[in-house]
Design a protein around this motif. Structure first.
Motif, short mmCIF file in Angstrom:
data_model
loop_
_atom_site.label_atom_id
_atom_site.label_comp_id
_atom_site.label_asym_id
_atom_site.label_seq_id
_atom_site.Cartn_x
_atom_site.Cartn_y
_atom_site.Cartn_z
N THR A 194 -7.01 -63.13 57.10
CA THR A 194 -8.46 -63.12 57.27
C THR A 194 -9.05 -64.28 56.47
OG1 THR A 194 -8.52 -61.52 55.49
CG2 THR A 194 -8.66 -60.65 57.73
N GLY A 195 -10.37 -64.32 56.37
CA GLY A 195 -11.04 -65.41 55.65
C GLY A 195 -11.58 -66.43 56.64
N SER A 196 -12.29 -67.42 56.12
CA SER A 196 -12.91 -68.39 57.04
C SER A 196 -11.89 -69.39 57.59
CB SER A 196 -14.06 -69.12 56.35
OG SER A 196 -13.71 -69.43 55.03
N THR A 197 -10.80 -69.62 56.86
CA THR A 197 -9.84 -70.66 57.26
C THR A 197 -9.22 -70.44 58.65
OG1 THR A 197 -9.33 -70.95 54.93
CG2 THR A 197 -7.82 -71.96 56.50
N PRO A 198 -8.71 -69.23 58.97
CA PRO A 198 -8.02 -69.11 60.27
C PRO A 198 -8.94 -68.89 61.47
CG PRO A 198 -7.76 -67.08 59.00
CD PRO A 198 -8.58 -68.01 58.17
N GLY B 102 -3.93 -68.39 54.61
CA GLY B 102 -4.89 -69.28 53.97
C GLY B 102 -4.46 -69.42 52.51
N ILE B 103 -5.27 -70.09 51.73
CA ILE B 103 -4.97 -70.19 50.28
C ILE B 103 -6.27 -70.02 49.52
CG2 ILE B 103 -5.19 -72.73 50.31
CD1 ILE B 103 -2.93 -72.85 48.21
N GLY B 104 -6.22 -69.30 48.42
CA GLY B 104 -7.42 -69.14 47.60
C GLY B 104 -7.62 -70.36 46.72
N HIS C 73 -3.91 -68.48 45.37
CA HIS C 73 -3.28 -67.24 45.86
C HIS C 73 -2.96 -67.32 47.35
CE1 HIS C 73 -7.48 -65.24 46.75
NE2 HIS C 73 -7.06 -65.92 47.80
N ARG D 69 -19.93 -64.58 48.82
CA ARG D 69 -20.79 -65.14 49.86
C ARG D 69 -20.86 -64.26 51.11
NH1 ARG D 69 -15.82 -67.78 50.45
NH2 ARG D 69 -15.23 -68.49 52.55
N PHE D 70 -19.87 -63.40 51.28
CA PHE D 70 -19.86 -62.54 52.47
C PHE D 70 -20.61 -61.22 52.23
CE2 PHE D 70 -15.80 -64.94 52.81
CZ PHE D 70 -16.14 -65.68 53.93
N LYS E 81 -10.37 -76.69 48.41
CA LYS E 81 -8.96 -76.28 48.46
C LYS E 81 -8.01 -77.40 48.02
CE LYS E 81 -10.04 -72.20 49.91
NZ LYS E 81 -9.80 -71.65 51.21
P1 PGA Z 1 -10.99 -68.51 52.90
O1 PGA Z 1 -10.04 -67.59 51.99
O2 PGA Z 1 -10.19 -68.79 54.14
O3 PGA Z 1 -12.20 -67.68 53.19
O4 PGA Z 1 -11.27 -69.74 52.11
C1 PGA Z 1 -8.70 -67.93 51.83
C2 PGA Z 1 -8.01 -67.01 50.86
O5 PGA Z 1 -8.65 -66.54 49.89
O6 PGA Z 1 -6.82 -66.74 51.03
#
Ligand code: PGA
Length: 260
Positions: free
Chosen positions: A36-40, A132-134, A138, A167-168, A202
Motif C-alpha cells: 500500500t502507500g502512494s508509491t504503487p 515501497g520504501i519508507g 523500512h 498526511r492521510f 526517498k
Molecule cells: P509511500 O510509503 O509509498 O506512501 O511513500 C512507502 C512506505 O512507507 O513503505
C-alpha cells in the motif's frame, strides 16, 4: 539487485507493471505480494488498464498484502483493506477468497500471524512481491532495528513513519501506533521482489538500501541478500546513488546480453 532509473514516476510505474504482467502471462495462477502507500498507485492503475483492455487476467491469482494498521476496522477509509479495495481489487477479477490482508482487528495477533505465514506457504510462496520504501528505509512496517529474519508479527511504528503517514489522517493522533506486518524474512522468501521509490524524500533511503551496508537499521538493505530484486526509481529517488552510471550502462546493454 538491478536498478532501473526511469525519467518519471509514470515511467517507473509502467516499467514495474510490465514486469508483473510478464510474470502473470507466464504463470496465470501466480501469487502476488501487494503493498500500500502512494508509491504503487501508478503500478496498480497500469495493471487495471491492462486488465480492462483484456490483456491481463487475474481470475487465478492469489494475493497477500504486506501489512495493516492495528485497530482500524476494515471499512475505515485509511485501513489498508479499504485502500486495496478502492485502488485495485474492485477493478480487477481476483476471486475474493484468494485475497489476503493481515487483520488489524483480530483478538489473537500471535495466532493470526502464524496462520498468515501458513497461508503463504500453502499457496506455494509469493512469486512477485511489490514493495515501497519508507523514508527511514523500512520495507512493509519493518522499522529500523527489525530482525532481518523477522516473520509476520505485531510492530510498533516509528515516530518518523507516524509523521510520514499523518498526511492521510485528519489529525496526527489518529495515526495508529501499531501495525501487523510481514517480516523481513517473510519478504526475502518471495521469488522476485520489485522495490519502487519516487520523489526526493526517498533518495537517502534508496541510496542506503542499494549501496549502503546490510543493516537492520535500514531494513530495505536486506534486499541485497535476495537473488532477484529489481529496484525501480524515478530520477529524484535515484539522485543520491553513486553507481548510477553503471546502472544505466547495464540497462543500455541489456538487449544485447546472452539469454540468462
Ligand atoms: P509511500 O510509503 O509509498 O506512501 O511513500 C512507502 C512506505 O512507507 O513503505
Amino acid at each position: 539487485m538491478e536498478v532501473a532509473i526511469l525519467r518519471t514516476v509514470e515511467e517507473m510505474s509502467r516499467a514495474a507493471a510490465r514486469e508483473v504482467a510478464h510474470v502473470l502471462n507466464a504463470k496465470p495462477n501466480a501469487v502476488l505480494g501487494m503493498a500500500t502507500g502512494s508509491t504503487p498507485l501508478g503500478l496498480y492503475q497500469e495493471l487495471v488498464r491492462l486488465h480492462k483492455r483484456g490483456e491481463l487476467d487475474f481470475s487465478h491469482v492469489t494475493t497477500f498484502n504486506l501489512d495493516e494498521y492495528v485497530g482500524l476496522p476494515i471499512n475505515h477509509p485509511q485501513s489498508y483493506h479499504q485502500f486495496m479495495h478502492e485502488n485495485f481489487f474492485r477493478h480487477v477479477n481476483i476471486p475474493p477468497q484468494n485475497i489476503h490482508i493481515p487483520s488489524g482487528t483480530t483478538t489473537n495477533y500471535a495466532a493470526f500471524c502464524a496462520w498468515y505465514e501458513d497461508r503463504i506457504r500453502q499457496a506455494g510462496g509469493i512469486d512477485v512481491q511489490i514493495l515501497g520504501i519508507g523514508s527511514d528505509g523500512h520495507i512493509a512496517f519493518n522499522e529500523p532495528g527489525s530482525s532481518l529474519n523477522s516473520r509476520t508479527r505485531l510492530k510498533t511504528l516509528a515516530r518518523q513513519t507516524i509523521d510520514d503517514n499523518a498526511r492521510f489522517f485528519e489529525r496526527r493522533e489518529d495515526v495508529p501506533i501499531y501495525a501487523i506486518t510481514m517480516g523481513v524474512g517473510t519478504i526475502l522468501e518471495a521469488r522476485k521482489i520489485l522495490l519502487l521509490a519516487n520523489g526526493p524524500k526517498k533518495a537517502d533511503a534508496i541510496a542506503a538500501a542499494v549501496e549502503g551496508p546490510v543493516t537492520a537499521m535500514i531494513t530495505a538493505s536486506a534486499l541485497q541478500m535476495h537473488p532477484y530484486t529489481r529496484v525501480y526509481v524515478d530520477e529524484a529517488a535515484a539522485s543520491k546513488l553513486k553507481m548510477r552510471e553503471y546502472y544505466d550502462w547495464i540497462q543500455e546493454k541489456k538487449p544485447g546480453a546472452p539469454p540468462a
